[in-house]
Design a protein around this motif. Structure first.
Motif, short mmCIF file in Angstrom:
data_model
loop_
_atom_site.label_atom_id
_atom_site.label_comp_id
_atom_site.label_asym_id
_atom_site.label_seq_id
_atom_site.Cartn_x
_atom_site.Cartn_y
_atom_site.Cartn_z
N GLY A 178 9.66 5.05 -12.56
CA GLY A 178 9.00 4.11 -11.69
C GLY A 178 9.93 3.01 -11.23
N GLU A 179 9.47 2.26 -10.25
CA GLU A 179 10.21 1.12 -9.73
C GLU A 179 9.24 -0.02 -9.49
N THR A 180 9.78 -1.24 -9.56
CA THR A 180 9.00 -2.44 -9.29
C THR A 180 9.59 -3.14 -8.07
N TYR A 181 8.73 -3.52 -7.15
CA TYR A 181 9.18 -4.11 -5.89
C TYR A 181 8.67 -5.54 -5.73
N VAL A 182 9.49 -6.37 -5.11
CA VAL A 182 9.05 -7.71 -4.74
C VAL A 182 8.24 -7.61 -3.46
N GLN A 183 7.49 -8.65 -3.16
CA GLN A 183 6.69 -8.66 -1.93
C GLN A 183 7.60 -8.57 -0.71
N GLY A 184 7.23 -7.72 0.21
CA GLY A 184 7.99 -7.57 1.45
C GLY A 184 9.05 -6.48 1.42
N ARG A 185 9.27 -5.85 0.27
CA ARG A 185 10.30 -4.81 0.18
C ARG A 185 9.79 -3.50 0.80
N VAL A 186 10.62 -2.89 1.62
CA VAL A 186 10.29 -1.60 2.23
C VAL A 186 10.51 -0.50 1.19
N ILE A 187 9.49 0.29 0.95
CA ILE A 187 9.57 1.39 -0.02
C ILE A 187 10.11 2.65 0.65
N PHE A 188 9.61 2.98 1.82
CA PHE A 188 10.23 4.01 2.66
C PHE A 188 9.96 3.67 4.11
N PHE A 211 6.87 -0.62 12.09
CA PHE A 211 7.04 -1.83 11.28
C PHE A 211 8.22 -2.66 11.79
N GLY A 212 7.97 -3.99 11.95
CA GLY A 212 9.01 -4.91 12.38
C GLY A 212 9.25 -4.93 13.87
N GLU A 213 8.48 -4.12 14.62
CA GLU A 213 8.65 -4.09 16.06
C GLU A 213 7.51 -4.86 16.75
N VAL A 214 7.64 -5.04 18.04
CA VAL A 214 6.63 -5.79 18.80
C VAL A 214 5.25 -5.14 18.69
N ASN A 215 5.23 -3.83 18.69
CA ASN A 215 3.97 -3.09 18.63
C ASN A 215 3.61 -2.66 17.20
N GLU A 216 4.05 -3.43 16.21
CA GLU A 216 3.73 -3.13 14.81
C GLU A 216 2.22 -3.04 14.61
N LEU A 217 1.80 -2.03 13.82
CA LEU A 217 0.38 -1.83 13.55
C LEU A 217 0.19 -1.46 12.09
N LYS A 218 -0.64 -2.23 11.38
CA LYS A 218 -0.96 -1.88 10.00
C LYS A 218 -2.03 -0.79 10.02
N LEU A 219 -1.71 0.35 9.45
CA LEU A 219 -2.62 1.50 9.46
C LEU A 219 -3.63 1.44 8.32
N THR A 220 -3.16 1.07 7.13
CA THR A 220 -4.04 1.02 5.97
C THR A 220 -3.36 0.25 4.84
N VAL A 221 -4.12 -0.04 3.79
CA VAL A 221 -3.59 -0.68 2.59
C VAL A 221 -3.86 0.22 1.40
N VAL A 222 -2.85 0.43 0.58
CA VAL A 222 -2.98 1.25 -0.62
C VAL A 222 -3.18 0.34 -1.82
N THR A 242 5.79 3.51 7.76
CA THR A 242 6.60 2.73 6.82
C THR A 242 5.70 2.15 5.74
N ALA A 243 6.15 2.21 4.48
CA ALA A 243 5.40 1.66 3.35
C ALA A 243 6.10 0.39 2.87
#
Length: 307
Positions: A178-188, A211-222, A242-243
């Motif tokens: 496993g891995e632990t990520y800080v807030q804002g870290r891109v997983i893939f 992600f990170g573009e003008v047309n960024e769209l959040k699809l869902t939250v896991v 992008t996760a």
């Protein structure tokens, strides 16, 4: 282990729509046809399966009634596997884990493509207040989905209860890899080739398009405990999104295809959760697709188009 080899003759019904499912099948020889509303006035053939393919597995994975009828086309030979024998079957055939996952993944991808085409066609027709551009497409869809107009047709959104139960079974478990990520870290990242999948144990992960573009769209939250990234791993294709970690201390378990057999031996509950996650995704996108088909049928009727 008591897997059973069975032979069916042309026209024999192997499984029937609406029945409870306690077994699933692998097709060894011949072909089978998949029907909605079999042997009724609004009968529709929706698929033909060939040697090596599985059918009936979703009813076993999620304990749902059979969603369609499967009929032998010519002489057919199958292996029938009972739900209670599934763990033993997989333990003796560990390569089948990824095989079944790929089967579900392929069905999800195909149904998603069909849904996107149908949704775009309907949205364009509504904006233009005309379906003339899509007359042929709408006509084909309505013919394929004629049972949508049946008085007996009911469109039911799938329940997530099986997912909740599977998540509870692994909620206190954590893998070594496993891995632990800080807030804002891109997983893939979107566009990367998927070589693994993830189980989220703690924290929160956002799934984004562009992600990170003008047309960024959040699809869902896991949220914990859930799977994500499995489609990229199964297909070994570019990630479709992008996760991103959205909480400090987000902990994920990394699972690779070559590790599935060992994971099943040490922790079959996690494989069960992955299978249920895929099955639920397929049921959900199928619901969305047929909901759109029904909207197309209603739209066509309201606009008095001839199909």
């Amino acid at each position: 282990m008591s897997t059973i080899e069975k032979t069916f003759l042309n026209g024999d019904v192997i499984i029937k729509e609406g029945d409870s499912g306690s077994t699933f099948f692998q097709l060894l020889e011949g072909k089978v046809a998949v029907y909605k509303n079999y042997d009724k006035e609004d009968e529709v053939k929706i698929a033909v399966l060939e040697q090596g393919q599985y059918f009936g597995e979703m009813a076993v994975i999620e304990t749902y009634p059979r969603s369609s009828t499967v009929v032998a086309e010519g002489d057919v030979k199958v292996i029938e596997i009972a739900a209670e024998e599934l763990k033993e079957y997989i333990s003796q055939n560990p390569d089948k884990i990824l095989e079944i996952m790929k089967l579900l993944g392929t069905r999800i991808k195909t149904m998603t493509d069909d849904y996107n085409k149908a949704k775009k066609a309907l949205d364009d027709a509504r904006k233009a207040n005309s379906s003339s551009k899509y007359d042929g497409f709408f006509n084909q869809m309505i013919k394929q989905s004629i049972y949508l107009s049946s008085k007996n047709f009911r469109l039911e959104q799938p329940s997530a209860e099986a997912l909740r139960q599977a998540a509870e079974a692994v909620s206190k478990q954590e893998g070594d890899k496993g891995e632990t990520y800080v807030q804002g870290r891109v997983i893939f990242k979107e566009g990367e080739i998927g070589k693994c999948m993830y189980i989220l144990h703690e924290g929160k992960v956002g799934i984004y398009s562009h992600f990170g573009e003008v047309n960024e769209l959040k699809l869902t939250v896991v949220d914990p405990v859930s799977c994500f990234g499995e489609m990229g791993m199964i297909a070994e294709e570019a990630r479709s999104a992008t996760a991103v970690s959205e909480a400090e201390g987000t902990k994920v378990e990394i699972i690779r295809p070559e590790e599935l057999a060992d994971l099943f031996k040490s922790n079959p509950e996690k494989i069960d959760m992955i299978m249920k996650n895929l099955s639920y995704r397929l049921r959900s996108i199928t619901y969305d697709y047929f909901k759109t088909c029904k909207e197309i049928l209603d739209y066509s009727s309201q606009n008095q188009n001839s199909y």
